[in-house]
Enzyme design. Structure first.
Site, PDB file in Angstrom:
ATOM      1  N   GLU A  35      -7.177 -20.195 -15.564  1.00  0.00           N
ATOM      2  CA  GLU A  35      -7.936 -19.617 -16.672  1.00  0.00           C
ATOM      3  C   GLU A  35      -7.449 -18.193 -16.939  1.00  0.00           C
ATOM      4  O   GLU A  35      -7.284 -17.781 -18.086  1.00  0.00           O
ATOM      5  CB  GLU A  35      -9.435 -19.630 -16.329  1.00  0.00           C
ATOM      6  CG  GLU A  35     -10.347 -18.893 -17.308  1.00  0.00           C
ATOM      7  CD  GLU A  35     -10.392 -19.529 -18.700  1.00  0.00           C
ATOM      8  OE1 GLU A  35      -9.760 -20.575 -18.912  1.00  0.00           O
ATOM      9  OE2 GLU A  35     -11.056 -18.938 -19.578  1.00  0.00           O
ATOM     10  N   LYS A  81     -13.510  10.970   9.496  1.00  0.00           N
ATOM     11  CA  LYS A  81     -13.534  12.101   8.580  1.00  0.00           C
ATOM     12  C   LYS A  81     -14.933  12.707   8.587  1.00  0.00           C
ATOM     13  O   LYS A  81     -15.922  11.950   8.571  1.00  0.00           O
ATOM     14  CB  LYS A  81     -13.181  11.648   7.152  1.00  0.00           C
ATOM     15  CG  LYS A  81     -11.756  11.119   7.027  1.00  0.00           C
ATOM     16  CD  LYS A  81     -11.462  10.525   5.649  1.00  0.00           C
ATOM     17  CE  LYS A  81     -10.033   9.974   5.620  1.00  0.00           C
ATOM     18  NZ  LYS A  81      -9.751   9.218   4.388  1.00  0.00           N
ATOM     19  N   CYS A  87      17.729 -29.536  37.598  1.00  0.00           N
ATOM     20  CA  CYS A  87      18.219 -30.706  38.343  1.00  0.00           C
ATOM     21  C   CYS A  87      19.727 -30.865  38.321  1.00  0.00           C
ATOM     22  O   CYS A  87      20.253 -31.745  38.992  1.00  0.00           O
ATOM     23  CB  CYS A  87      17.557 -31.976  37.821  1.00  0.00           C
ATOM     24  SG  CYS A  87      18.224 -32.551  36.252  1.00  0.00           S
ATOM     25  N   ASP A 113      -4.492 -17.059 -16.386  1.00  0.00           N
ATOM     26  CA  ASP A 113      -3.177 -17.187 -17.031  1.00  0.00           C
ATOM     27  C   ASP A 113      -3.310 -17.531 -18.513  1.00  0.00           C
ATOM     28  O   ASP A 113      -2.564 -17.042 -19.348  1.00  0.00           O
ATOM     29  CB  ASP A 113      -2.335 -18.273 -16.334  1.00  0.00           C
ATOM     30  CG  ASP A 113      -1.941 -17.853 -14.926  1.00  0.00           C
ATOM     31  OD1 ASP A 113      -2.058 -16.636 -14.609  1.00  0.00           O
ATOM     32  OD2 ASP A 113      -1.533 -18.728 -14.140  1.00  0.00           O
ATOM     33  N   SER A 170      -1.209  15.121   5.972  1.00  0.00           N
ATOM     34  CA  SER A 170      -1.141  14.029   6.950  1.00  0.00           C
ATOM     35  C   SER A 170      -2.307  14.214   7.917  1.00  0.00           C
ATOM     36  O   SER A 170      -3.075  15.166   7.796  1.00  0.00           O
ATOM     37  CB  SER A 170       0.201  14.010   7.661  1.00  0.00           C
ATOM     38  OG  SER A 170       0.369  15.209   8.358  1.00  0.00           O
ATOM     39  N   ASP A 191      -7.154 -19.228 -11.264  1.00  0.00           N
ATOM     40  CA  ASP A 191      -5.897 -18.619 -11.712  1.00  0.00           C
ATOM     41  C   ASP A 191      -5.452 -19.155 -13.075  1.00  0.00           C
ATOM     42  O   ASP A 191      -4.957 -18.414 -13.919  1.00  0.00           O
ATOM     43  CB  ASP A 191      -4.776 -18.886 -10.698  1.00  0.00           C
ATOM     44  CG  ASP A 191      -4.953 -18.050  -9.446  1.00  0.00           C
ATOM     45  OD1 ASP A 191      -5.881 -17.204  -9.428  1.00  0.00           O
ATOM     46  OD2 ASP A 191      -4.169 -18.239  -8.495  1.00  0.00           O
ATOM     47  N   GLU A 204      -3.615   3.844   0.015  1.00  0.00           N
ATOM     48  CA  GLU A 204      -2.491   3.218   0.709  1.00  0.00           C
ATOM     49  C   GLU A 204      -2.082   1.929   0.011  1.00  0.00           C
ATOM     50  O   GLU A 204      -2.928   1.069  -0.261  1.00  0.00           O
ATOM     51  CB  GLU A 204      -2.936   2.911   2.150  1.00  0.00           C
ATOM     52  CG  GLU A 204      -1.834   2.636   3.104  1.00  0.00           C
ATOM     53  CD  GLU A 204      -1.299   3.909   3.787  1.00  0.00           C
ATOM     54  OE1 GLU A 204      -1.653   5.028   3.341  1.00  0.00           O
ATOM     55  OE2 GLU A 204      -0.541   3.765   4.761  1.00  0.00           O
ATOM     56  N   LYS A 206      -7.198   2.818   9.604  1.00  0.00           N
ATOM     57  CA  LYS A 206      -5.915   3.476   9.318  1.00  0.00           C
ATOM     58  C   LYS A 206      -4.929   2.393   8.927  1.00  0.00           C
ATOM     59  O   LYS A 206      -4.439   1.635   9.754  1.00  0.00           O
ATOM     60  CB  LYS A 206      -5.399   4.262  10.521  1.00  0.00           C
ATOM     61  CG  LYS A 206      -4.120   5.007  10.182  1.00  0.00           C
ATOM     62  CD  LYS A 206      -3.901   6.218  11.039  1.00  0.00           C
ATOM     63  CE  LYS A 206      -2.840   7.155  10.497  1.00  0.00           C
ATOM     64  NZ  LYS A 206      -1.603   6.545  10.110  1.00  0.00           N
ATOM     65  N   ARG A 220       4.166  10.159  -1.374  1.00  0.00           N
ATOM     66  CA  ARG A 220       3.779  11.392  -0.708  1.00  0.00           C
ATOM     67  C   ARG A 220       4.969  12.346  -0.571  1.00  0.00           C
ATOM     68  O   ARG A 220       4.822  13.552  -0.720  1.00  0.00           O
ATOM     69  CB  ARG A 220       3.219  11.041   0.671  1.00  0.00           C
ATOM     70  CG  ARG A 220       2.859  12.226   1.511  1.00  0.00           C
ATOM     71  CD  ARG A 220       1.996  11.770   2.672  1.00  0.00           C
ATOM     72  NE  ARG A 220       1.756  12.874   3.574  1.00  0.00           N
ATOM     73  CZ  ARG A 220       2.525  13.156   4.620  1.00  0.00           C
ATOM     74  NH1 ARG A 220       3.583  12.406   4.861  1.00  0.00           N
ATOM     75  NH2 ARG A 220       2.259  14.184   5.391  1.00  0.00           N
TER      76      ARG A 220
END
Ligand code: IVH
Length: 693
Positions: A36, A296, A420, A38, A83, A34, A179, A122, A143
């Site tokens: 490098e 599908k 008790c 940055d 959908s 990270d 998604e 899904k 959507r």
């Protein structure tokens, strides 16, 4: 004009940063640390600041810092976002139903070959359409109703998993669908952060992701850990489509999109069912939530023939898994008493089928957790059970709450232990409420007996876990007192208790009757009273009655006893059940020599000694014992806080240090004088050793 060298550097940096992004999100194989990344990022930022005319919308620097919008504009989808029909039969039959429907719709008889499908996951997030023109991301839209969505480009640009520029040879126009979602660990971390900041937490990763994408201000989105998987196409312009969906996914990966690795080309309904099983088995190990798999039809020409009915393609179906979250009623809150006396609140739920089992109870951990989630008896609540993880009450469904039912107050509801009947208390610094009947409470019996018999307590050799289990489960022993009433007969009937070991145990119990006050106090198992505190208490009070009748102020006069320990002790002896057991133990013949109470307001009380070198007649342990007897402490190292260093022959660096710090150094003879003086109490030690004492 930008100098050629700088222009080249800008281009190289952009390509390199995009490459690292792709390695990280698409290939799942980070190429640089990270730090490098940055560093390269800041170099590019600096160059772009110097040449503002060089900035392009697809530069990696342009992901963050976009301006907020006043509203989300509408976007019409030329190719509608469909959908998927859901197959709710979660068994293998669900896959067979789909295959039958597809074959019938295609008019393929039994003699025709098996149909080839792609199995996908899904994902449980938010569908997005990404539009690329000449390889550059120009628009991202939700959507919506499938025809018209919302423009969320400013937010989507902040998601590093989504390429701003396509990789390799790029079509003139391409819309990619997929998604946006949040990984579960990222979601948990986000909620922890929200909680720390006193802000509202999110119900689930899907809500958190959807909320983040629909922000007006992209800086908010950029702080939410979102990611993305591509799974399909929208408008494709001049892009030469492959023949199958499987190849479309491969091509999308080549263009630089993250495509989930858990995709598979399979044959016929058996292939689908096997895929369903395989994914179901790994569902709990996935770092993100899925609620099923998607099938599908692989050949795009067959997809075309099948077409769709009311927004749902005939060539795809979602095959669900059992839900991991459900809504049910919180009927009541009960408590369970644990081995240590902790009272754990437990939700009693209207039975609900979630995560593959029927859930009726769920732990609520403690009062703070109930307050944090604002759970009230009678609420509708979201219950989650993922895999083998214990069921959890996530939160109440506030929309369904009627009026303002009372908050749950554990101490008010359970002032006495349900097991008790002893008092229940909650110490100032503790999250849990506890039963104070440690010696008496059946829930704590085993733990209390094991502790009582322990080597540093009453030291009853042979009374281990297995035996305690049998004694308690067989109702032979209820409190430690019963140990002293045991006979060979009762023991001989126990498993694996040969006569010899029975008499050995009885001898050990017999031997434990003669003990010390410190051991006895420790053996009682008073919360927060360890071995050292027990010794301090024995030394300070000298006898048990003094300790039992001391109030919290008197207890705090003991060295190292603060308000929490004092409260624990006072509560323990305030419980009549405990006092009864203590009295019974004494009546059963448990004895100890009275300790001469050592005044802790004597002149040496609380002083710190350090021993160094060899003393002429006292061993180290003897010297330590004598010093502790007058209420002083022995420490291992010399500091400004040291009051006396007792030096013998061959004293080394500690003596040196004492001299440097000006600490009083004495020898054994002087120590003896000092101890004798302290024993008679109140004599002027200062006179002997001047100011330093
Ligand atoms: S394809 C063919 N593939 O499910 C229809 N959708 O009800 C176009 N989803 O809104 C969608 N994982 O957000 C497709 N592997 C996947 C998916 C997927 C999740 C969502 C998507 C859509 C909804 C359909």
């Amino acid at each position: 004009m930008i100098p050629a060298a700088d222009a080249a550097r800008i281009a190289a940096l952009r390509a390199e940063l995009e490459g690292h992004n792709r390695a990280y999100y698409v290939l799942d194989a980070p190429t640089v640390p990270d730090a490098e990344f940055d560093r390269l990022f800041r170099e590019l930022q600096a160059l772009e600041a110097r040449y503002p005319e060089s900035v392009t919308s697809d530069s990696p620097t342009q992901r963050v810092g976009g301006a907020p919008v006043s509203e989300l504009a509408s976007v019409r989808h030329k190719v509608p976002m469909l959908s998927i029909r859901t197959e709710t039969d979660t068994t293998a039959a669900g896959a067979a139903h789909f295959d039958t429907r597809v074959r019938n719709a295609l008019g393929w008889g039994p003699e025709a070959p098996a149909i080839e499908y792609v199995g996908e996951l899904k994902f449980d997030g938010l569908a997005i359409s990404l539009r690329y023109e000449r390889g550059t991301l120009v628009r991202a839209a939700t959507r919506g109703d499938g025809e018209t969505g919302e423009d969320v480009t400013h937010n989507v640009r902040t998601i590093r998993a989504i390429p701003l520029r396509l990789h390799g040879e790029t079509p003139y126009l391409l819309e990619v669908r997929g998604e946006i979602f949040m990984r579960r660990p990222d979601f948990e971390a986000l909620n922890t952060l929200q909680r720390e900041r006193g802000e509202k937490t999110f119900v689930n990763p899907r809500n958190a992701a959807a909320g983040a994408v629909r922000q007006l201000d992209p800086t908010i989105t950029s702080r939410r850990p979102l990611t993305f998987f591509a799974y399909g196409l929208g408008e494709t312009g001049d892009w030469a489509l492959p023949a199958t969906h499987g190849e479309v996914l491969d091509a999308l990966a080549d263009l630089g999109f993250p495509v989930c690795e858990h995709r598979q080309v399979v044959q016929g309904p058996q292939g689908l069912a096997a895929f369903h099983d395989q994914i179901a088995a790994m569902r709990d190990q996935l770092p993100y939530d899925i609620d099923g798999v998607v099938y599908k039809v692989n050949r795009l020409d067959l997809q075309g023939q099948l077409g769709f009915v009311t927004r749902e393609p005939r060539w795809a179906v979602a095959h669900k898994f059992p839900a991991q979250e459900e809504i049910t009623r919180l009927i009541d809150i009960d408590v369970q008493v644990g081995r240590t006396g902790a009272l754990t609140p437990v939700a009693r739920l209207e039975p609900v089928f979630v995560g593959g089992v029927t859930v009726t109870n769920a732990t609520l951990h403690n009062q703070d957790e109930i307050d944090r989630k604002d759970l009230r008896v009678g609420d509708w609540v979201i219950v989650r059970r993922a895999g083998d993880v214990i069921p959890e009450v996530v939160q109440p469904v506030l929309d369904r709450r009627v009026g303002d039912p009372p908050r749950f107050d554990l101490l008010a509801r359970f002032p006495h232990c349900p097991v008790c009947g002893s008092h229940v208390v909650r110490l100032p610094d503790e999250a849990v409420a506890r039963c104070t009947g440690g010696l008496f409470c059946p829930a704590q019996r085993k733990q209390a007996l094991l502790h009582f018999a322990g080597r540093r307590a009453m030291d009853i050799e042979g009374l281990g876990e297995k035996l305690v289990d049998q004694l308690v489960d067989g109702a032979i022993v209820k409190t430690p007192v019963d140990l002293y009433r045991l006979g060979v007969l009762a023991l001989a009937n126990l498993d694996r208790m040969a006569e010899k070991s029975a008499s050995n145990l009885l001898a050990a119990i017999e031997g434990s009757r003669k003990t010390t006050l410190a051991r006895f106090i420790f053996a009682l198992g008073i919360r927060n009273v360890g071995e050292a505190t027990a010794k301090d208490l024995a030394r300070h009070f000298g006898n048990l009655d003094g300790l039992m009748s001391a109030d919290e102020t008197a207890l705090q006069a003991v060295p190292d006893v603060g308000p929490v320990v004092a409260a624990s002790i006072a509560q323990f002896f305030a419980e009549p059940h405990n006092v009864e057991v203590v009295e019974q133990l004494r009546a059963a013949g448990v004895t100890w020599p009275e300790e001469a109470a050592r005044s802790t307001d004597g002149v040496l009380a609380g002083k710190t000694f350090v021993l160094t070198g060899t003393l002429p007649s006292l061993s180290r342990d003897e010297a330590k014992g004598l010093i502790e007897d007058v209420g002083a402490k022995v420490s291992g190292s010399v500091s400004k806080k040291t009051d006396f260093v007792v030096a013998g022959s061959d004293a080394g660096s500690k003596l040196e240090k004492a001299r440097q710090l000006g600490v009083t150094v004495i020898d054994e003879a002087q120590l003896r004088v000092l101890l004798a003086e302290a024993g008679t109490s109140g004599s002027p030690v200062q006179d002997l050793f001047g100011e330093n004492a």
